[in-house]
Design a protein around this motif. Structure first.
Motif, short mmCIF file in Angstrom:
data_model
loop_
_atom_site.label_atom_id
_atom_site.label_comp_id
_atom_site.label_asym_id
_atom_site.label_seq_id
_atom_site.Cartn_x
_atom_site.Cartn_y
_atom_site.Cartn_z
N UNK A 126 20.14 -9.88 -11.76
CA UNK A 126 20.85 -9.31 -12.91
C UNK A 126 19.88 -8.97 -14.03
N UNK A 127 18.87 -9.81 -14.22
CA UNK A 127 17.87 -9.53 -15.25
C UNK A 127 17.04 -8.31 -14.88
N UNK A 171 22.64 2.51 -8.04
CA UNK A 171 22.04 1.52 -7.16
C UNK A 171 22.60 1.63 -5.74
N UNK A 172 21.89 0.97 -4.82
CA UNK A 172 22.30 0.89 -3.41
C UNK A 172 22.35 -0.58 -3.02
N UNK A 173 23.36 -0.94 -2.24
CA UNK A 173 23.43 -2.29 -1.70
C UNK A 173 23.63 -2.21 -0.19
N UNK A 178 29.15 -7.67 -7.20
CA UNK A 178 29.81 -7.90 -8.47
C UNK A 178 28.81 -8.10 -9.60
N UNK A 179 27.74 -8.87 -9.34
CA UNK A 179 26.78 -9.08 -10.42
C UNK A 179 26.10 -7.77 -10.80
N UNK A 180 25.89 -6.89 -9.80
CA UNK A 180 25.31 -5.58 -10.09
C UNK A 180 26.29 -4.75 -10.92
N UNK A 219 33.03 1.45 -10.29
CA UNK A 219 31.59 1.70 -10.15
C UNK A 219 31.13 1.64 -8.70
N UNK A 220 32.00 1.19 -7.78
CA UNK A 220 31.60 0.88 -6.41
C UNK A 220 32.11 1.93 -5.43
#
Length: 238
Positions: free
Chosen positions: A64-65, A75-77, A87-89, A124-125
């Motif tokens: 997260x930082x 971003x990509x996961x 969720x943290x992203x 966002x997802x």
């Protein structure tokens, strides 16, 4: 001049040495700052038979930082499971940010989905139910995607990490971050092979090869952090 490279390594008294020390870190520095939706999702995943697949909370805190340090927006996961890292992203990126998330198992993702929805970040997802390699290749079919992502997180089948890396290095921009989870594989990367349970040997070998490759890849700077089960952090430099 003393050859520092060959000087015997002395034990580091600060390195994590016990379950009690890990619990101390969680209780004093991780859990007090963990957002409530993440606590809820972690609790909802705890009874899952493969709950250990989830991102370690201390590793998540660092991620997260990093997301905020690079001002990540796109971003990509690769690998979602129940969605803790997702969720943290989503909580870390701006309201108009986007996460392209891919996993072969939507059922696991749906465990965390109600919590993601309640947190107000589902918009966002973009979840893709697919093997990761074809999904990444499809992204690369559009040249506008090359170098357009700020951050990527990989927590999927370890035998494909090098294949994922070759695709992600094209998708993530120069200065962007790619994070790989489980790169210490329970510590077995440092064990003699005969001491490793047979079921863990293939992934152990893949992890060793991946770790060696990251050190010699001139396109990145990298650091293997002993958080969770090992977190390899790469910064694309060209």
């Amino acid at each position: 001049m003393e050859n520092i490279a060959k000087k015997p390594i002395q034990p580091n008294p600060i390195l994590l040495q016990s379950k009690e020390l890990y619990e101390y870190i969680l209780e004093t520095t991780v859990y007090p700052r963990e957002p409530e939706p993440l606590k809820e999702l972690r609790a909802a995943s705890a009874s899952h038979p493969t709950a250990f697949f989830g991102t370690a909370p201390d590793a998540g805190q660092l991620m997260a930082m990093l997301l905020k340090l690079v001002n990540a927006k796109r971003t990509i996961e690769v690998g979602v499971f129940t969605g803790y890292s997702l969720l943290l992203t989503a909580l870390a990126i701006p309201d108009d940010g986007q996460i392209i998330a891919m996993d072969i198992n939507r059922k696991s993702y749906e465990i965390g989905l109600p919590i993601i929805q309640k947190a107000g970040v589902e918009h966002k997802i973009d979840f893709i139910e697919s093997q990761a390699l074809p999904a990444l290749d499809k992204l690369l079919e559009n040249q506008e995607n090359e170098g357009s992502f700020d951050f990527a997180f990989v927590d999927a089948d370890k035998g494909n990490y090098l294949n994922y890396h070759e695709r992600l290095i094209k998708l993530v921009k120069v200065g962007g971050i790619i994070v790989y989870d489980n790169t210490l594989w329970g510590g077995t990367v440092a064990w003699p092979e005969e001491s490793v349970p047979a079921a863990k040997r293939d992934v152990r070998q893949s992890s060793i090869e991946f770790n060696k490759s990251m050190v010699t890849d001139p396109r990145i700077e990298s650091s293997l952090a002993p958080l969770g089960d090992g977190l390899t952090i790469c910064r694309r430099i060209y």
